[in-house]
Design an enzyme around this catalytic site. Structure first.
Site, short mmCIF file in Angstrom:
data_model
loop_
_atom_site.label_atom_id
_atom_site.label_comp_id
_atom_site.label_asym_id
_atom_site.label_seq_id
_atom_site.Cartn_x
_atom_site.Cartn_y
_atom_site.Cartn_z
N ILE A 102 0.84 -1.19 0.00
CA ILE A 102 0.00 0.00 0.00
C ILE A 102 0.89 1.25 0.00
O ILE A 102 1.99 1.24 0.54
CB ILE A 102 -0.97 -0.02 1.21
CG1 ILE A 102 -1.98 1.14 1.14
CG2 ILE A 102 -0.24 -0.06 2.53
CD1 ILE A 102 -3.13 1.01 2.14
N CYS A 103 0.40 2.29 -0.64
CA CYS A 103 1.04 3.62 -0.61
C CYS A 103 2.46 3.54 -1.17
O CYS A 103 2.69 3.01 -2.24
CB CYS A 103 0.98 4.16 0.81
SG CYS A 103 1.50 5.88 0.99
N GLY A 104 3.43 4.07 -0.45
CA GLY A 104 4.80 4.14 -0.93
C GLY A 104 5.42 2.80 -1.25
O GLY A 104 6.36 2.72 -2.06
N THR A 106 4.18 0.58 -3.00
CA THR A 106 3.94 0.29 -4.42
C THR A 106 5.07 0.86 -5.27
O THR A 106 5.46 0.25 -6.27
CB THR A 106 2.59 0.84 -4.89
OG1 THR A 106 2.56 2.26 -4.75
CG2 THR A 106 1.43 0.21 -4.12
N ALA A 153 -2.67 -0.95 -3.29
CA ALA A 153 -3.67 0.07 -2.96
C ALA A 153 -2.96 1.39 -2.73
O ALA A 153 -1.77 1.44 -2.43
CB ALA A 153 -4.46 -0.32 -1.71
#
Length: 197
Positions: A102-104, A106, A153
């Site tokens: 999720i977030c960074g 990715t 996400a």
């Protein structure tokens, strides 16, 4: 019941709120959540929580895990310190063990080349484009995306992220999964009746 272990990566500047729904409901449904860091030295999350890791990353074996969770963190965008977690994600995926980012995180997976041939999402497409990755054509404008064993996400979607994890691990299914999502994402009180039945 077979003991099921999920590994949660922890590191300094970790966005601790992004995985709360996921880990809490996994723990309530028969999974053991173990934390893994670069070393066993304590880390401090973005929220100021001090976490004592259960094990060091070099001791992590995909065969011992049902899932690797990679939260966001400022460190994903300020150098290569967290790159070993992206390499661990590759080892997990190569072994057929799911990874949820999720977030960074990715962006870390994009730099590792793990999003080049999988549908995925993140905060926004140009965030991942800045990594120089080659998977832009596979980017999906969605709250959360699962492609094979990889869940992704953006930072504003911890509930959708959890839903994808629960679906992949069979924690909730069908009507229960939908009700869980409606309760925690939409604050739908009618969904509580389905979950408590």
């Amino acid at each position: 019941m077979t003991r099921k272990i999920v590994h949660l990566a922890v590191y300094d500047t970790q966005a601790d709120w992004e995985t709360g729904h996921t880990t809490a409901h996994l723990a309530q449904n028969g999974f053991t959540v173990r934390t893994v860091a670069l070393t066993t030295e304590p880390v401090t999350t973005m929220g100021g929580l001090r976490v004592q890791p259960d094990l060091a990353l070099d001791a992590l074996d995909p065969a011992d895990s049902a899932l690797l969770i990679l939260p966001g963190a400022s460190l994903w965008d300020t150098g290569d310190k967290l790159a070993p977690f992206a390499r661990a994600a590759r080892a997990f995926l190569d072994a057929g063990v799911p990874v949820a980012a999720i977030c960074g995180a990715t962006a870390g997976l994009a730099r590792e080349g793990l999003l080049d041939d999988r549908a995925h999402t993140s905060a926004v497409s140009f965030y991942l484009e800045a990594t120089g990755y080659r998977g832009g054509g596979r980017y999906v404008e969605a709250d959360a995306v699962t492609d094979r064993d990889l869940i992704t996400a953006g930072p504003t979607e911890p509930v959708a992220f959890a839903r994808e994890v629960f679906a992949r691990l069979g924690v909730y299914e069908g009507e229960q999964l939908d009700a869980w999502y409606r309760l925690f994402h939409d604050s739908d009180p009618a969904a509580y009746e389905i979950l408590s039945a």
